[in-house]
Design an enzyme around this catalytic site. Sequence first.
Site, PDB file in Angstrom:
ATOM      1  N   LYS A 254      -3.369   1.589   8.594  1.00 25.24           N
ATOM      2  CA  LYS A 254      -2.709   2.885   8.514  1.00 25.24           C
ATOM      3  C   LYS A 254      -3.679   4.035   8.811  1.00 25.24           C
ATOM      4  O   LYS A 254      -3.277   5.064   9.354  1.00 25.24           O
ATOM      5  CB  LYS A 254      -2.067   3.059   7.133  1.00 25.24           C
ATOM      6  CG  LYS A 254      -0.895   2.116   6.895  1.00 25.24           C
ATOM      7  CD  LYS A 254       0.223   2.329   7.909  1.00 25.24           C
ATOM      8  CE  LYS A 254       1.444   1.490   7.615  1.00 25.24           C
ATOM      9  NZ  LYS A 254       2.550   1.739   8.565  1.00 25.24           N
TER      10      LYS A 254
ATOM     11  N   TYR B 205      -4.421  -3.519   5.155  1.00 27.35           N
ATOM     12  CA  TYR B 205      -3.225  -2.695   5.345  1.00 27.35           C
ATOM     13  C   TYR B 205      -3.632  -1.223   5.380  1.00 27.35           C
ATOM     14  O   TYR B 205      -3.187  -0.466   6.262  1.00 27.35           O
ATOM     15  CB  TYR B 205      -2.223  -2.940   4.219  1.00 27.35           C
ATOM     16  CG  TYR B 205      -1.006  -2.035   4.290  1.00 27.35           C
ATOM     17  CD1 TYR B 205       0.076  -2.361   5.098  1.00 27.35           C
ATOM     18  CD2 TYR B 205      -0.944  -0.848   3.556  1.00 27.35           C
ATOM     19  CE1 TYR B 205       1.188  -1.528   5.184  1.00 27.35           C
ATOM     20  CE2 TYR B 205       0.155  -0.015   3.633  1.00 27.35           C
ATOM     21  CZ  TYR B 205       1.220  -0.364   4.443  1.00 27.35           C
ATOM     22  OH  TYR B 205       2.308   0.467   4.532  1.00 27.35           O
TER      23      TYR B 205
END
Length: 254
Positions: free
Chosen positions: A157, A153
């Site tokens: 980003k 994750y």
Amino acid sequence: MKLRDKTILITGGSAGIGLEAAKQFLEAGAKVIITGRNQVKLEEAKKRFPSLITIKSDAGNQEDAVLLLKQVKTLGGIDILYNNAGVLSPASNFGVTGDAHYENALNEMNINYLGVIHLNNLFMEMLQSRAESAIINTTSILSYVPLNTEATYSASKVALRFYTEALRAHLQILNSRVKVFELLPPLVATEMTADMDGKKITPENVIKALIAGLRKDRYTIRVGDTKLVYILSRISPRLMSGLMNPKKLNALLK
């Protein structure tokens, strides 16, 4: 940037940050279209805010994205594309190795990063045709310092943050009228983070900061603790990594 009378498309707009954004953009005098994968949640959002336009669409599905563009064209187009949709797979479900981790990593990268690029490319011609338009990408505090239990994750980003900066620079070189904003929230109190410990900010405060930044043409909008993490990560990356990843958190990896 002015928001009144603008038409805004928010992906992942049926709950959490996206729904709060829809609420505040409506209050600012904008026309709002939201998308989501869950029809029930979209209907609930419509009941709360009857002026919303809702479209069922998966931000990570290329066929859905093409169909979404066609639907938006029939509605008269948009001025702002807000790429809010995102997924986070809890590390406790699969650890950070193995087949399950890889499959979840594919899903995170597809929705959080590649899906954003695809939508931006599809809608770019429409946005270029507007007198004033914008793209908003939501990255994260974890794009500065990764959380060890959310490695992929965090990586998605980071990729989105670098892409956002490069896209902005590219469009500025071309003298494009499309502005590119980046929203960097800290941990936000939403359904997605319900199982996560730590200090959380409300979606309401996140969107207040976003709207204030848009109105001032502040292209990088760091909210709450993200401001401090950004500074400390530049001064002492090792110290900041230790603060973000305490021993009790790293124990989850064992």
